[in-house]
Structure formats: structure tokens, C-alpha cells
Design a protein around this motif. Structure first.
Motif, PDB file in Angstrom:
ATOM      1  N   VAL A   1       0.840  -1.199   0.000  1.00 55.81           N
ATOM      2  CA  VAL A   1       0.000   0.000   0.000  1.00 55.81           C
ATOM      3  C   VAL A   1       0.877   1.252   0.000  1.00 55.81           C
ATOM      4  CG1 VAL A   1      -1.569   1.392   1.401  1.00 55.81           C
ATOM      5  CG2 VAL A   1      -2.050  -1.018   1.057  1.00 55.81           C
ATOM      6  N   LEU A   2       1.818   1.298   0.919  1.00 57.73           N
ATOM      7  CA  LEU A   2       2.687   2.464   1.022  1.00 57.73           C
ATOM      8  C   LEU A   2       3.537   2.644  -0.235  1.00 57.73           C
ATOM      9  CD1 LEU A   2       4.047   4.789   2.550  1.00 57.73           C
ATOM     10  CD2 LEU A   2       5.540   3.091   3.647  1.00 57.73           C
ATOM     11  N   GLY A   3       4.131   1.559  -0.712  1.00 60.15           N
ATOM     12  CA  GLY A   3       4.990   1.648  -1.892  1.00 60.15           C
ATOM     13  C   GLY A   3       4.247   2.138  -3.123  1.00 60.15           C
ATOM     14  N   SER A   4       3.045   1.632  -3.337  1.00 60.95           N
ATOM     15  CA  SER A   4       2.275   2.044  -4.519  1.00 60.95           C
ATOM     16  C   SER A   4       1.744   3.461  -4.379  1.00 60.95           C
ATOM     17  CB  SER A   4       1.126   1.060  -4.768  1.00 60.95           C
ATOM     18  OG  SER A   4       0.271   0.978  -3.642  1.00 60.95           O
ATOM     19  N   PHE A   5       1.451   3.878  -3.146  1.00 57.33           N
ATOM     20  CA  PHE A   5       0.946   5.237  -2.957  1.00 57.33           C
ATOM     21  C   PHE A   5       1.998   6.279  -3.327  1.00 57.33           C
ATOM     22  CE2 PHE A   5      -0.005   9.082  -0.522  1.00 57.33           C
ATOM     23  CZ  PHE A   5      -1.311   9.314  -0.929  1.00 57.33           C
ATOM     24  N   LEU A   6       3.258   5.946  -3.158  1.00 57.37           N
ATOM     25  CA  LEU A   6       4.333   6.884  -3.501  1.00 57.37           C
ATOM     26  C   LEU A   6       4.266   7.302  -4.968  1.00 57.37           C
ATOM     27  CD1 LEU A   6       7.308   5.247  -1.558  1.00 57.37           C
ATOM     28  CD2 LEU A   6       6.119   7.371  -0.973  1.00 57.37           C
ATOM     29  N   LEU A   7       3.679   6.461  -5.821  1.00 58.78           N
ATOM     30  CA  LEU A   7       3.578   6.781  -7.246  1.00 58.78           C
ATOM     31  C   LEU A   7       2.711   8.014  -7.492  1.00 58.78           C
ATOM     32  CD1 LEU A   7       3.088   3.154  -8.662  1.00 58.78           C
ATOM     33  CD2 LEU A   7       5.183   4.532  -8.711  1.00 58.78           C
TER      34      LEU A   7
END
Length: 388
Positions: free
Chosen positions: A82-88
Motif C-alpha cells: 500500500v505504502l509503496g504504490s501510494f508513492l507513485l
């Protein structure tokens, strides 16, 4: 299981972080997408991914977790994703980039909550009526963020939204590492499939899933376009946040009273009351959006058509699918009812949005909720006469 053995604060902390992030996403994400140059059709497609991934993510992730010796790894991995993809979303993405990022983000987001619901119920055991007192902290997080962000976005550009949301996802990851399943849910599910399927195919259970799917369909215009609908009628971002906050404030009161309510009313009756209130809410929203007192009253019914509805669903799921089977049932509930129902609701909202400036979408939502209430009433009558 005594209350001393329930890690209530750690469980509440996860709900606080999860629904605080949702409090930033639900009211304001469509406005952010609009600021990124997306039209109503594109926003409808992008927001439908929120529900579309629910069809697959909860059941697939829960199935894998249920067969793992350490199911908590799947919960924590989902939160990290969740966190990693939100950075996009911090990048200047166009429609295709936003579509790809939303696919990953929504899949991961929808994968983790059913697991955590099962984790919470694994600690509560026979004390499932205490669920509301723990889950209420999610509502408190939601209302704090939805109100705070509303005032902030009156003064800041909507382009700041992802930066404001980022700390919430960091908190979600941290909370996932602070929690683990109760002992009753740590045994992988290798057998019992036939028993699970037999219970799943009971007439009452099938009707429950149909009713909850229709309920989620009725929420489609609200989750997809409610903020745009109010903006169209002249409301400022702070007022949008206030309307969302009113609903969640009522939700908080209901969750605190949940144990008292379910000690006096069967969960199926609570479900019926919730659906009737939803139908009335959507019709008021459709016909009288500029009548502030009635809109405030309609928002307070969120206590029934969301909080009471959801708490009743949890009561019924733990009744029909106790122990390790509950995680699998939670996956089906989120995948079919929330996932497929959410996709159909978002589609309904998008298809009817341009008809009568969005009014038709909320009128249709009320009709769907009323039909769900009728089915629920039939199920309740059948259960009173005796088991299927």
C-alpha cells in the motif's frame, strides 16, 4: 477469553490508521483526480478500481494467508505494498499512469482489511460484541482527518493531498507490525473445505451476500461522486468535510452503543433497519441537496446504514463462520459484496451522473437499497418460520 487478553489498543491503532487514510481518500480523491485533468468519465473508471480490485484481492489474499504458517506476513506485506504504490501518486501521472498506480494501490488496500477483521475477531472470540468498541477508533481517525483535511484544503491546493496523506500510510505499516493473530486463527486451513462450502450455500447465507451486495451498490453514487455533487450545489471543501464528518460522528456513537444494541436485537433486524434508512438517505440527497437541515439529518443516518449495517454483518459472519474459516468468509464478503457491489455501484453512478445533474443516480441508489430491504425482510420472515 477475558478482556485482559485482548490487545485492544494495538487493534484500535490499526483501525485508526487505516480509516484515517480512508478519511483523506474518500471525500477528496475525486477532487484530486479532477485537478490532475481527469474528466468525470475518467474519474468514474479510476474510482471503480477501488471496488473492482475488491472482487479479487480480499479472497485471494485471505486464501493465501489462511494456508500460511505465518498469516501475519501477508497482512504486513499488503500494508508495505500500500505504502509503496501510494508513492507513485507523488509523480505527475497522466490517465494511464494513474490507472496503473490505482490498480496496484487499490488491490493492496483492499487485501489488508479483511485479514485484519479476521485478526480482530480471532482475539475477541466469544466476545464479538466488543468489536464496536475497537472498530470505533477507525471512525474517530476518519472524522479527524476528513474534517482537518477539509479546512486544510480550503487554504492549500488539492495537489498537496498525496503529501498530506503519506504519513497516514507510514502509520498503517507501523501498526501492522505491532499486531498478530490470536492463537485460534494461527492454524493454517488445510481441511474443512466441504463444511465451509456447505455453510456458504445455505439459503440464508446466500441471501445475506445478495443483500449486502445490493447495499454496496446503493452506496456507489455516495462514494464516487458525493463530493462533486455537493460542490456542484455550491458547497466549499470545508463544508464537504463537515458533511462527511457528521456521518462518521453518528457512526462513532453507534459503535459505542453496539454491544447494547446487539444484546437486545438480532443482527438480521439491525440489518433491515440499516437498509431502510439507506433508501431514505439517498432519496433526500437526490431531491433536497440544498436543504441543509435535512441533509444534516440524512448524514446522521450513516450511523444506521453504514455502522449498524457493518457491525451486523460482522456479527452474522462470526456466527456462521467461526474460527479460522472466518478469514475466508471475510474475503468472500469483501470480494463479492463490497467488491462486485462497489463496481456495480460506481458504474451506476457514472452511467446516471449526467442525467439530471446527478439526482437520478441517488434516486436509483435509494431504489436499490429499498429492494435490498425487501429481500432482507423476506429472509427475516423465513428465519422466524424455521431454518431452511
Amino acid at each position: 477469553m477475558t478482556s485482559a487478553t485482548i490487545p485492544a489498543r494495538r487493534l484500535a491503532g490499526f483501525y485508526l490508521a487505516y480509516f484515517a487514510a480512508l478519511g483523506a481518500f474518500s471525500p477528496y480523491w475525486s477532487l484530486f483526480l479532477k485537478a490532475r485533468g481527469q474528466d468525470v468519465a475518467a474519474i468514474s473508471v479510476l474510482m471503480s478500481l477501488w471496488y473492482g480490485t475488491r472482487i479479487v484481492a480480499p479472497s485471494a489474499w485471505s486464501w493465501l494467508a489462511g494456508r500460511s504458517k505465518r498469516p501475519i506476513h501477508w497482512l504486513r506485506g499488503g500494508c508495505v505494498l500500500v505504502l509503496g504504490s501510494f508513492l507513485l501518486f507523488l509523480l505527475p501521472l497522466g490517465f494511464h499512469g494513474l490507472f496503473a498506480a490505482m490498480c496496484v494501490f487499490c488491490f493492496a488496500w483492499n487485501a489488508v482489511l479483511p485479514q485484519f477483521e479476521a485478526l480482530t475477531l480471532s482475539h475477541l472470540g466469544a466476545r464479538s460484541e466488543r468489536y464496536g468498541r475497537i472498530r470505533v477508533w477507525g471512525s474517530i481517525g476518519f472524522i479527524a482527518i476528513v474534517a482537518g483535511f477539509g479546512f486544510a484544503l480550503d487554504r492549500l491546493s488539492i495537489d498537496w493531498l498525496p503529501w498530506l496523506m503519506l504519513p497516514l500510510y507510514v502509520g498503517l505499516v507501523a501498526s501492522s507490525f505491532a499486531n498478530d493473530y490470536g492463537a485460534s486463527a494461527r492454524t493454517p486451513i488445510h481441511g474443512g473445505g466441504a463444511t465451509f462450502r456447505t455453510q456458504l450455500l445455505q439459503r440464508e447465507v446466500i441471501l445475506f451476500f445478495v443483500v449486502t451486495l445490493l447495499a454496496q451498490v446503493s452506496f456507489g453514487p455516495y462514494y464516487t461522486f458525493f463530493s462533486l455533487y455537493l460542490e456542484h450545489h455550491g458547497y466549499r471543501p470545508s463544508t464537504l468535510g463537515a458533511y462527511w464528518a457528521i456521518g462518521v460522528a453518528a457512526e462513532i456513537a453507534l459503535f459505542f452503543a453496539a454491544a447494547w444494541i446487539f444484546s437486545r436485537l438480532d443482527a438480521r433486524k439491525v440489518l433491515l433497519f440499516a437498509l431502510v434508512s439507506a433508501a431514505l438517505r439517498w432519496w433526500v440527497t437526490a431531491l433536497l441537496p440544498e436543504n441543509v437541515p435535512l441533509m444534516v439529518l440524512a448524514q446522521t443516518t450513516h450511523a444506521l446504514n453504514f455502522a449498524a449495517f457493518f457491525a451486523a454483518c460482522m456479527q452474522l459472519l462470526v456466527r456462521w463462520f467461526p474460527g479460522p474459516a472466518n478469514a475466508h468468509a471475510q474475503g468472500i464478503f469483501y470480494g463479492f459484496s463490497s467488491g462486485l457491489g462497489g463496481v456495480l455501484g460506481a458504474w451506476l453512478a457514472g452511467a446516471l451522473w449526467h442525467v439530471d445533474e446527478g439526482r437520478a443516480a441517488f434516486l436509483a441508489a435509494g431504489a436499490v437499497a429499498a429492494f435490498a430491504a425487501a429481500l432482507c425482510a423476506l429472509s427475516l420472515r423465513a428465519s422466524i418460520r424455521g431454518p431452511a
